[in-house]
Design a protein around this motif. Structure first.
Motif, short mmCIF file in Angstrom:
data_model
loop_
_atom_site.label_atom_id
_atom_site.label_comp_id
_atom_site.label_asym_id
_atom_site.label_seq_id
_atom_site.Cartn_x
_atom_site.Cartn_y
_atom_site.Cartn_z
N ASP A 141 0.84 -1.19 0.00
CA ASP A 141 0.00 0.00 0.00
C ASP A 141 0.88 1.24 0.00
OD1 ASP A 141 -2.39 -1.52 0.25
OD2 ASP A 141 -1.93 -1.77 2.39
N LYS A 142 0.45 2.25 -0.73
CA LYS A 142 1.21 3.50 -0.75
C LYS A 142 1.13 4.19 0.61
CE LYS A 142 0.99 4.54 -5.68
NZ LYS A 142 0.73 5.58 -6.69
N LYS A 186 0.37 7.27 2.61
CA LYS A 186 -0.41 8.51 2.43
C LYS A 186 0.22 9.61 3.28
CE LYS A 186 -4.01 6.09 3.56
NZ LYS A 186 -5.35 5.65 3.96
N PHE A 211 -3.75 17.11 -4.48
CA PHE A 211 -3.00 15.85 -4.52
C PHE A 211 -1.79 16.01 -5.43
CE2 PHE A 211 -7.47 15.00 -3.66
CZ PHE A 211 -7.37 14.32 -2.45
N GLU A 260 1.87 8.64 -1.71
CA GLU A 260 0.72 9.36 -2.26
C GLU A 260 0.55 10.63 -1.42
OE1 GLU A 260 -2.96 7.11 -3.46
OE2 GLU A 260 -3.73 8.19 -1.73
N CYS A 261 0.75 11.79 -2.03
CA CYS A 261 0.73 13.05 -1.29
C CYS A 261 -0.66 13.68 -1.26
CB CYS A 261 1.69 14.05 -1.93
SG CYS A 261 3.41 13.81 -1.46
N ALA A 262 -0.93 14.41 -0.21
CA ALA A 262 -2.14 15.22 -0.12
C ALA A 262 -1.80 16.52 0.59
CB ALA A 262 -3.23 14.48 0.66
N TYR A 301 -6.31 14.40 10.73
CA TYR A 301 -6.37 13.47 9.60
C TYR A 301 -5.38 12.32 9.78
CZ TYR A 301 -9.41 16.71 7.11
OH TYR A 301 -10.46 17.50 6.75
N THR A 318 -6.89 8.90 7.84
CA THR A 318 -7.06 9.44 6.50
C THR A 318 -5.69 9.62 5.84
OG1 THR A 318 -9.04 10.62 7.23
CG2 THR A 318 -8.03 11.36 5.17
N LEU A 319 -4.73 10.04 6.64
CA LEU A 319 -3.33 10.11 6.23
C LEU A 319 -2.52 9.18 7.13
CD1 LEU A 319 -3.01 13.98 5.87
CD2 LEU A 319 -3.13 12.34 3.98
N ASP A 320 -1.47 8.57 6.58
CA ASP A 320 -0.59 7.74 7.41
C ASP A 320 0.37 8.61 8.21
OD1 ASP A 320 -1.47 5.15 6.53
OD2 ASP A 320 -0.46 5.56 4.62
N LYS A 364 5.33 0.40 6.16
CA LYS A 364 5.10 1.84 6.24
C LYS A 364 6.07 2.49 7.24
CE LYS A 364 0.36 2.04 4.59
NZ LYS A 364 -1.03 2.45 4.84
#
Length: 291
Positions: A3-4, A6, A37, A46-48, A58, A63-65, A200
């Protein structure tokens, strides 16, 4: 990685400094127009874009790692997150910012207790309420959407709690700082689930290592000089270094090349001393990372 990761990048005053820090660390982040994004040159991330004020919420919720935000907003949101690394940088300096209590220059308010029954405007509402409650001082704290300094100037509040790096904006509005509530700096945070995921966690630690190395390098420079054998010992004694300077002989000569890494703040005083002690051909160069 299955998984990416986040990753949250703070929007606002920290955005440009954060993207520059990632660039120096080896990751190029491209923000296209109004997209939240951005692209990053790492397929496992994966950026936000997210406001620093909301980042810890978040991250805590998953929602974000992981993400970057200030201690102030973690405390404001009372977020239960894992701190991966302290990263002391801000929009204009590498000093911690301060949340301070400010009042008009001619105010009769001189200390915290004088604010009993008064009104304070701030963006950091929950933290400020708790700060005064813990000290038994009854104040009314109101949220400020911005231009906080103007609230007290126009009489809408008796005092403000505002963040500052230099104090110059507060002073420019005719206010004076009478108390410091909190020093804050950027933290790299992760939620407990991401930190407990081996893949991660390895990626997060990888990012933290290089961010810290790039940040450290911003305060250091490389210094290289040539020194005759007769002057070598006295020149080496002048040189600070991470461990010891690198010394190597020059080709068919009784001169040596001496190379070291020093704090950029000492270079302007160090170079004249090196020259007086026999060093020649001095080169100063920037560094990308010091790990």
């Amino acid at each position: 990685m299955k998984d990416k990761l986040k990753l949250g990048i703070p929007k606002g005053s920290l955005q440009d400094a954060t993207i520059a820090l990632f660039k120096n660390s080896g990751w190029k982040i491209n923000i296209n127009g109004r997209s939240y994004f951005p692209e990053i040159n790492d397929e496992s991330i994966e950026c936000a874009i997210c406001r620093a004020q909301e980042m810890s919420r978040y991250v805590e919720s998953g929602t974000l790692d992981a993400g970057l935000t200030g201690i102030d907003w973690i405390l404001e949101n009372e977020s239960d997150v894992h701190t991966v690394e302290d990263l002391v940088y801000s929009k204009v300096s590498q000093r911690p910012a301060r949340w301070v209590l400010a009042v008009p220059y001619d105010s009769e308010i001189k200390e915290l207790e004088d604010l009993s029954g008064k009104k304070i405007a701030t963006e950091l509402v929950n933290f400020t309420k708790k700060y005064f409650h813990d000290r038994g001082i009854d104040v009314r704290v109101e949220f400020s959407w911005g231009a906080t300094e103007a609230k007290v100037v126009s009489g809408l509040a008796d005092a403000i709690v505002e963040v500052t790096e230099t104090g110059s904006t507060i002073k420019a509005h005719g206010l004076k700082i009478i108390h410091e509530l909190l020093q804050t700096n950027t933290k790299f945070i992760a939620n407990h689930a991401a930190w407990g995921n081996a893949e991660k966690r390895e990626k997060i630690e990888h990012i933290a290592l290089l961010l810290k190395g790039a940040l450290h390098a911003e305060q250091m420079v490389g210094l290289k000089t040539n020194v005759p054998k007769a002057k070598l010992e006295q020149v080496v004694k002048l040189l600070p270094s991470l461990n010891a300077p690198t010394v190597s002989p020059l080709y068919q000569s009784d001169w040596f090349a001496v190379e070291t890494v020093v704090a950029s703040s000492v270079v302007r005083d160090l170079i004249p001393k090196l020259i007086r002690n026999g060093a020649e051909g001095i080169i100063e160069y920037p560094l990308n990372k010091v790990i």
